[in-house]
Enzyme design. Structure first.
Site, PDB file in Angstrom:
ATOM      1  N   ILE A 167       8.649 -59.482 -92.293  1.00  0.00           N
ATOM      2  CA  ILE A 167       7.989 -59.823 -91.041  1.00  0.00           C
ATOM      3  C   ILE A 167       7.548 -58.519 -90.391  1.00  0.00           C
ATOM      4  CG2 ILE A 167       9.188 -62.018 -90.670  1.00  0.00           C
ATOM      5  CD1 ILE A 167      11.110 -60.658 -88.811  1.00  0.00           C
ATOM      6  N   ASP A 168       6.602 -58.613 -89.476  1.00  0.00           N
ATOM      7  CA  ASP A 168       6.012 -57.420 -88.877  1.00  0.00           C
ATOM      8  C   ASP A 168       7.015 -56.662 -88.016  1.00  0.00           C
ATOM      9  OD1 ASP A 168       3.607 -58.143 -90.028  1.00  0.00           O
ATOM     10  OD2 ASP A 168       2.928 -59.227 -88.246  1.00  0.00           O
ATOM     11  N   LYS A 169       6.719 -55.402 -87.803  1.00  0.00           N
ATOM     12  CA  LYS A 169       7.573 -54.529 -86.998  1.00  0.00           C
ATOM     13  C   LYS A 169       7.905 -55.156 -85.646  1.00  0.00           C
ATOM     14  CE  LYS A 169       7.380 -50.196 -84.384  1.00  0.00           C
ATOM     15  NZ  LYS A 169       6.553 -49.020 -84.033  1.00  0.00           N
ATOM     16  N   THR A 171       7.644 -58.250 -84.661  1.00  0.00           N
ATOM     17  CA  THR A 171       8.086 -59.647 -84.716  1.00  0.00           C
ATOM     18  C   THR A 171       9.592 -59.648 -84.930  1.00  0.00           C
ATOM     19  OG1 THR A 171       5.981 -60.406 -85.646  1.00  0.00           O
ATOM     20  CG2 THR A 171       7.892 -61.835 -85.956  1.00  0.00           C
ATOM     21  N   ARG A 271      -0.667 -64.458 -86.710  1.00  0.00           N
ATOM     22  CA  ARG A 271      -1.453 -63.663 -85.754  1.00  0.00           C
ATOM     23  C   ARG A 271      -2.948 -63.804 -86.018  1.00  0.00           C
ATOM     24  NH1 ARG A 271       1.201 -57.855 -86.285  1.00  0.00           N
ATOM     25  NH2 ARG A 271      -0.073 -57.411 -84.433  1.00  0.00           N
TER      26      ARG A 271
END
Length: 364
Positions: A167-169, A171, A271
């Protein structure tokens, strides 16, 4: 043809000499290598590499080529060179490549579940998952390496173990880690076959007409911004097929709290899909969500929204649930996480806003 992870940093401006020319007799180090496919048509090398070096602009690639740093079959070429089938292309720079060896670092880790085969971890927002792109230390992987440093069978530098997905930084939420090659293979197949269950909670701009919906659109890197993804029609040959399902949880007039269920798992999928349908995530600066997109023009309202950005200074996205079949026992495993404090506070702020707004209408 080798593909690189989203946070690989392949060519930065600082990696090109300031004067644009290599020294008279430099020692060059290989930073990137790719062999052209047999069926590749002739194409300018700067265009060819631009499509494959995810964090590099075409201008940077041209500068590197014109400075003698891009080689084909061992010889430097200019940016107008036409690649041919089976060409071996290398990026040779005048400094060693950054050492990407993952070292254990004593970083707090919120372990939700752990056994001999796997771990489920709650990742806070702001923590980079994997070293790369300027974040070579202080990542979740460094923390996992420390947590499992006494486990002889686990090597954080072995791609056959470790993260099953990302998962993104910025998130927050649940992540699955495999401690053995067998576990990673079996869990990876579940993600590939779309038999896992993952749901996210998101606060997005705007009010939805329907209570639930389905978004389908191919996702590929945005040619205008290599750090952002964009959506193309499902029947196009650009990008990877992606489907997101959403359900409305609560409406706040100018924003909506939704649950997103992933049918596929692409980079920045939620996103990009929410941006695509006109509902960017609240606070998502990269996708246009960190500005006032809905609501009045009053200074009071603008101040309210800006306070919301301060309260949750990231995209309002949380990986809430994770479900999969245990690779050894065959048992269904389902995990649910609490919303982090910043997102919970932001939701309460909007809830208070809409209640106060409705109250003022009733009193008029």
């Amino acid at each position: 043809m080798k593909e690189f992870e989203d946070d690989d940093l392949l060519l930065d401006e600082e990696e090109i000499l300031a004067d644009g020319n290599p020294s008279d007799d430099p020692e060059l180090f290989e930073h990137f290598k790719i062999e052209v496919d047999k069926g590749q048509e002739k194409e300018r090398i700067d265009k060819f590499l631009f499509e494959r070096m995810q964090h590099s602009s075409r201008n940077r690639i041209q500068k590197a080529a014109d400075s003698g740093f891009i080689h084909v079959n061992g010889q430097p070429v200019k940016s107008n060179y036409k690649v041919r089938p089976l060409d071996v292309i290398t990026l040779m720079l005048d400094r060693p490549k950054h050492d990407n060896t993952i070292e254990p670092e004593d970083i707090p880790l919120d372990v939700i579940y752990e056994d001999d085969d796997l771990m489920v971890i709650m990742k806070p927002a702001g923590l980079v998952v994997h070293p790369g792109a300027g974040n070579f230390h202080g990542t979740l992987i460094n923390a996992i390496a420390w947590h499992l440093k006494d486990l002889a069978s686990f090597d954080a530098n072995d791609p056959e173990v470790g993260l099953v997905h990302r998962i993104d930084k910025d998130t927050s939420g649940l992540l699955l880690i495999a401690k053995t090659p067998e576990a990673k293979t079996k869990l990876g197949k579940q993600f590939f076959n779309k038999t896992t269950h993952r749901s996210y909670i998101a606060l997005v701009w705007g009010n939805f007409v329907e209570d639930e919906g389905r978004i389908e659109g191919n996702i590929a890197r945005d040619p205008k911004d290599r750090l952002r993804m964009t959506v193309f029609p499902p029947d196009s040959e650009i990008g990877k097929h992606a489907v997101t399902h959403y359900k409305v949880i609560e409406r706040f007039g100018y924003t909506t709290l939704i649950e997103c269920i992933l049918e596929t798992g692409r980079t920045h999928q939620i996103r990009a899909h929410m941006k695509y349908i006109g509902h960017p995530l609240f606070g998502d600066e990269r996708y246009g969500g960190k500005e006032v997109l809905r609501g009045t023009r009053s200074s009071t309202y603008n101040a309210f929204v800006k306070n919301g950005f301060k309260l949750c200074p990231r995209q309002a996205l949380h990986a809430k649930t994770l479900g999969f079949v245990h690779p050894t026992t065959g048992k269904q495993m389902d995990f649910t996480s609490k919303l982090p404090a910043d997102l919970e506070a932001l939701i309460e702020k909007w809830r208070g806003f809409i209640n106060g707004f409705q109250g003022s209408i009733e009193n008029d």
